[in-house]
Write a protein that holds these residues in place. Structure first.
Motif, short mmCIF file in Angstrom:
data_model
loop_
_atom_site.label_atom_id
_atom_site.label_comp_id
_atom_site.label_asym_id
_atom_site.label_seq_id
_atom_site.Cartn_x
_atom_site.Cartn_y
_atom_site.Cartn_z
N THR A 171 52.12 59.79 25.88
CA THR A 171 52.47 58.38 25.62
C THR A 171 51.27 57.50 25.96
O THR A 171 50.66 57.64 27.00
CB THR A 171 53.66 57.95 26.49
N GLN A 172 50.97 56.61 25.04
CA GLN A 172 49.85 55.69 25.26
C GLN A 172 50.37 54.45 25.95
O GLN A 172 51.29 53.80 25.47
CB GLN A 172 49.23 55.35 23.91
N THR A 173 49.78 54.11 27.08
CA THR A 173 50.27 52.97 27.85
C THR A 173 49.12 52.10 28.31
O THR A 173 47.96 52.52 28.35
CB THR A 173 51.06 53.43 29.08
N VAL A 174 49.47 50.90 28.69
CA VAL A 174 48.53 50.00 29.34
C VAL A 174 49.24 49.38 30.52
O VAL A 174 50.40 48.98 30.41
CB VAL A 174 48.02 48.93 28.34
N SER A 175 48.58 49.32 31.65
CA SER A 175 49.22 48.80 32.85
C SER A 175 48.37 47.73 33.51
O SER A 175 47.14 47.83 33.55
CB SER A 175 49.51 49.94 33.84
N GLN A 176 49.06 46.73 34.00
CA GLN A 176 48.43 45.67 34.79
C GLN A 176 49.09 45.72 36.15
O GLN A 176 50.27 45.40 36.28
CB GLN A 176 48.63 44.32 34.11
N SER A 177 48.35 46.15 37.14
CA SER A 177 48.95 46.48 38.43
C SER A 177 49.37 45.27 39.24
O SER A 177 50.25 45.36 40.09
CB SER A 177 48.00 47.34 39.25
N ASP A 178 48.77 44.13 38.99
CA ASP A 178 49.09 42.93 39.75
C ASP A 178 49.99 42.02 38.93
O ASP A 178 49.59 41.53 37.88
CB ASP A 178 47.83 42.17 40.14
N ALA A 179 51.19 41.77 39.43
CA ALA A 179 52.09 40.87 38.71
C ALA A 179 51.70 39.42 38.93
O ALA A 179 51.86 38.58 38.03
CB ALA A 179 53.52 41.10 39.16
N HIS A 180 51.19 39.11 40.14
CA HIS A 180 50.87 37.73 40.48
C HIS A 180 49.64 37.70 41.38
O HIS A 180 49.55 38.48 42.34
CB HIS A 180 52.06 37.10 41.20
N VAL A 181 48.73 36.80 41.06
CA VAL A 181 47.52 36.62 41.86
C VAL A 181 47.38 35.13 42.16
O VAL A 181 47.52 34.30 41.25
CB VAL A 181 46.27 37.12 41.09
N THR A 182 47.11 34.82 43.43
CA THR A 182 46.90 33.42 43.82
C THR A 182 45.48 33.28 44.34
O THR A 182 45.04 34.05 45.21
CB THR A 182 47.89 32.99 44.91
N VAL A 183 44.76 32.33 43.82
CA VAL A 183 43.38 32.07 44.24
C VAL A 183 43.17 30.57 44.40
O VAL A 183 43.95 29.77 43.90
CB VAL A 183 42.36 32.63 43.22
N PHE A 184 42.11 30.22 45.12
CA PHE A 184 41.74 28.82 45.27
C PHE A 184 40.72 28.46 44.20
O PHE A 184 39.93 29.30 43.75
CB PHE A 184 41.18 28.54 46.66
N GLU A 185 40.74 27.19 43.82
CA GLU A 185 39.78 26.71 42.84
C GLU A 185 38.37 26.98 43.34
O GLU A 185 38.06 26.75 44.52
CB GLU A 185 39.98 25.21 42.59
N GLY A 186 37.54 27.51 42.47
CA GLY A 186 36.17 27.86 42.84
C GLY A 186 36.01 29.32 43.25
O GLY A 186 34.88 29.82 43.29
N ASP A 187 37.10 29.98 43.59
CA ASP A 187 37.04 31.39 43.93
C ASP A 187 36.79 32.23 42.68
O ASP A 187 37.01 31.78 41.55
CB ASP A 187 38.36 31.87 44.54
N SER A 188 36.37 33.48 42.91
CA SER A 188 36.30 34.43 41.81
C SER A 188 37.65 35.16 41.70
O SER A 188 38.44 35.18 42.64
CB SER A 188 35.19 35.44 42.05
N VAL A 189 37.88 35.74 40.55
CA VAL A 189 39.12 36.48 40.35
C VAL A 189 38.84 37.69 39.46
O VAL A 189 37.98 37.65 38.57
CB VAL A 189 40.22 35.60 39.70
N GLU A 190 39.53 38.78 39.75
CA GLU A 190 39.47 39.97 38.89
C GLU A 190 40.89 40.42 38.61
O GLU A 190 41.68 40.62 39.53
CB GLU A 190 38.68 41.11 39.55
N LEU A 191 41.19 40.58 37.35
CA LEU A 191 42.50 41.05 36.93
C LEU A 191 42.35 42.46 36.38
O LEU A 191 41.52 42.71 35.50
CB LEU A 191 43.08 40.12 35.86
#
Lengths: 108, 113
Positions: free
Chosen positions: B1-21
């Protein structure tokens, strides 16, 4: 950017009624798609089309029909709407899949 | 089965921070990968894509993503987030011979001032 429009934007229907959702694209894309979006499921493919006159079943086609009368137009038809079909429906076109703004359907 | 997963349902960051999804897929063949952003009550907007070539791809509004075949991943990054980046982000894959994109369940990003 590709222009994809959907109508209506909001629809309230009664159980057992017929609902038609319309999608129009003006960029001459061959491929068009219908998805539904539900919390916890992401987007799920209902039907798709490779061009005028063609419709193919996606992953969750039960209860839905599709019609592609022209290159520009792709409709999703619910012959007998049920409350489980309450959702937000998105149409997309093209290989990169440009999306329309969505239709919020509520079946009472 | 071919799948795609996003492990983080919710991410909170402050303005100016970096983020990786994070986005991971399961398939060994040729694939097409993309990211979309969905602001509240709106449709999905295309951010960027990868099919071949340079594994780091640039998208709109300062977003970039890196493809890794060894990790089966296509993570999205932004060096400095803005409040307008608050949205749901979807990773999508299309496998060789596939009919259409397969979407992950999405990651909601909340940017605090």
């Amino acid at each position: 950017e590709a222009a994809v429009t959907q109508s209506p934007r909001n629809k309230v229907a009664v159980t057992g009624g017929k609902v038609t959702l319309s999608c129009n694209q003006t960029n001459n894309h061959n491929n068009m798609y219908w998805y539904r979006q539900d919390t916890g499921h992401g987007l799920r493919l209902i039907h798709y089309s490779y061009g005028a006159g063609s419709t193919e079943k996606g992953d969750i086609p039960d209860g839905y029909k599709a019609s592609r009368p022209s290159q520009e137009n792709f409709s999703l038809i619910l012959e007998l709407a049920t409350p489980s079909q309450t959702s937000v429906y998105f149409c997309a076109s093209g290989y990169e899949q440009y999306f329309g703004p969505g239709t919020r359907l509520t079946v009472l | 089965t071919q799948t795609v997963s996003q492990s983080d349902a919710h991410v909170t960051v402050f303005e100016g921070d970096s983020v990786e999804l994070r986005c991971n897929y399961s398939y060994g063949g040729s694939i097409y990968l993309s990211w979309y952003i969905q602001h509240h009550g709106r449709g999905l907007q295309f951010l960027l894509k990868y099919y071949s070539g340079n594994p780091v791809v640039q998208g709109v509004n300062g977003f970039e993503a890196e493809f890794s075949k060894s990790d089966s991943s296509f993570h999205l990054r932004k060096a400095s987030v803005h409040w307008s980046d608050s949205a749901v982000y979807f990773c999508a894959v299309k496998y060789q011979g596939g009919r259409a994109l397969i979407f992950g369940t999405g990651t909601t990003v909340s940017v605090s001032p």
